[in-house]
Enzyme design. Structure first.
Site, mmCIF file in Angstrom:
data_model
loop_
_atom_site.group_PDB
_atom_site.id
_atom_site.type_symbol
_atom_site.label_atom_id
_atom_site.label_comp_id
_atom_site.label_asym_id
_atom_site.label_seq_id
_atom_site.Cartn_x
_atom_site.Cartn_y
_atom_site.Cartn_z
ATOM 1 N N MET A 142 -15.867 46.763 63.704
ATOM 2 C CA MET A 142 -15.867 48.189 63.402
ATOM 3 C C MET A 142 -15.764 48.767 61.900
ATOM 4 O O MET A 142 -16.465 49.480 61.712
ATOM 5 C CB MET A 142 -14.667 48.856 64.125
ATOM 6 C CG MET A 142 -14.904 48.749 65.887
ATOM 7 S SD MET A 142 -13.995 50.013 66.566
ATOM 8 C CE MET A 142 -12.296 49.407 66.313
ATOM 9 N N ASN B 45 -8.035 50.806 58.771
ATOM 10 C CA ASN B 45 -8.843 49.824 60.082
ATOM 11 C C ASN B 45 -8.561 48.527 59.999
ATOM 12 O O ASN B 45 -8.683 48.061 61.267
ATOM 13 C CB ASN B 45 -10.476 49.890 59.610
ATOM 14 C CG ASN B 45 -11.263 49.112 60.913
ATOM 15 O OD1 ASN B 45 -11.477 49.490 61.988
ATOM 16 N ND2 ASN B 45 -11.718 47.821 60.217
ATOM 17 N N TYR C 99 1.243 44.222 69.810
ATOM 18 C CA TYR C 99 -0.090 44.942 69.711
ATOM 19 C C TYR C 99 0.399 46.324 70.034
ATOM 20 O O TYR C 99 0.087 47.285 69.186
ATOM 21 C CB TYR C 99 -1.158 44.303 70.274
ATOM 22 C CG TYR C 99 -2.391 45.048 70.125
ATOM 23 C CD1 TYR C 99 -3.044 44.821 68.902
ATOM 24 C CD2 TYR C 99 -2.753 46.069 70.914
ATOM 25 C CE1 TYR C 99 -4.165 45.731 68.617
ATOM 26 C CE2 TYR C 99 -3.744 46.629 70.716
ATOM 27 C CZ TYR C 99 -4.695 46.523 69.394
ATOM 28 O OH TYR C 99 -5.836 47.226 69.157
#
Length: 244
Positions: free
Chosen positions: A18, A87, A150
């Site tokens: 991404m 990111n 996470y």
């Protein structure tokens, strides 16, 4: 018209996936982009492919010293920074009974502490530029439950985004978070997981995975002046998963 003409952007984790999609679109839209990653070989090759408006800097996003170096090199090459896209990140899918303290601390350092360091370090450069936009890539798991480690860090990114938005608004710096669902990256659609992913996609209201470029368009909107009155907000791009 180029939506990022005259802007200088830093995108972490941009050697592939991404992050690379974001960098490509930013260059196409007129920005000068500093790409960072630990993968120096891929990062250098990708920056060369993007051309003279791209610069690669090897970076450990959990290192305060590396952040200072990235900002200095960005300013030296292109001028004060207008846009930061946090990111870079890692995933982990372990049960709380199995994850070690070392593993937990590692994901916190990379997914959470790096975002704090990026925002703190880039703010003075953005003040020199007269303002800016910080885009923090969280996850749909920053809104709903998922794997320990996470999920925790992605919720933290969401919270830091709101707190930093309030801190930095007087300086003309906007801070928003993006919450992608399941994205069709090479890691997700590799042969051994392809069938399971295709089956899972049937449970998504839009009945398909997102493409990286679709997330990039959301990030572009937040980086550009088109989103000039948006700060401290979540932007969800999950095909409707969290609406269920």
């Amino acid at each position: 018209m180029s939506r990022l003409a005259g802007k200088v952007a830093i995108i972490t984790g941009a050697a592939q996936g991404m992050g690379a999609a974001h960098a490509k679109l930013f260059i196409e839209q007129g920005a000068k982009v500093v790409l960072t990653d630990l993968n120096e070989e891929k990062g250098q090759a990708f920056a060369a492919e993007l051309g003279e408006n791209a610069l690669f800097v090897k970076q450990n996003v959990a290192s305060e010293e590396d952040w200072a170096t990235v900002i200095a090199k960005a300013e030296e090459a292109f001028g004060p920074v207008n846009v930061l896209v946090n990111n870079a990140g890692i995933t982990m899918a372990k049960n709380i009974l199995d994850i070690t303290v070392e593993e937990y601390r590692r994901i916190v350092e990379i997914n959470q502490v790096s975002v704090f360091l990026g925002m703190k370090t880039v703010a003075p450069s953005m003040m020199k530029a007269g303002g800016g936009s910080i885009v923090n890539i969280s996850s749909m798991n920053g809104l709903v439950g998922g794997a320990v480690g996470y999920t925790d860090t992605k919720f933290a990114v969401r919270g830091m985004t709101k707190a930093a938005a309030l801190n930095l608004a007087p300086m003309g710096i906007r801070v928003n978070s993006v919450h992608p669902g399941v994205i069709a990256t090479p890691m997700i659609v590799q042969e051994d997981t392809k069938a399971a992913v295709e089956e899972f996609s049937k449970s998504i209201p839009l009945k398909r995975l997102a493409q990286s470029e679709e997330v990039s368009k959301m990030v572009l909107f937040l980086a550009s002046d088109d989103s000039s009155y948006s700060t401290g907000s979540e932007f969800v791009i999950d095909g409707g998963l969290t609406a269920q």
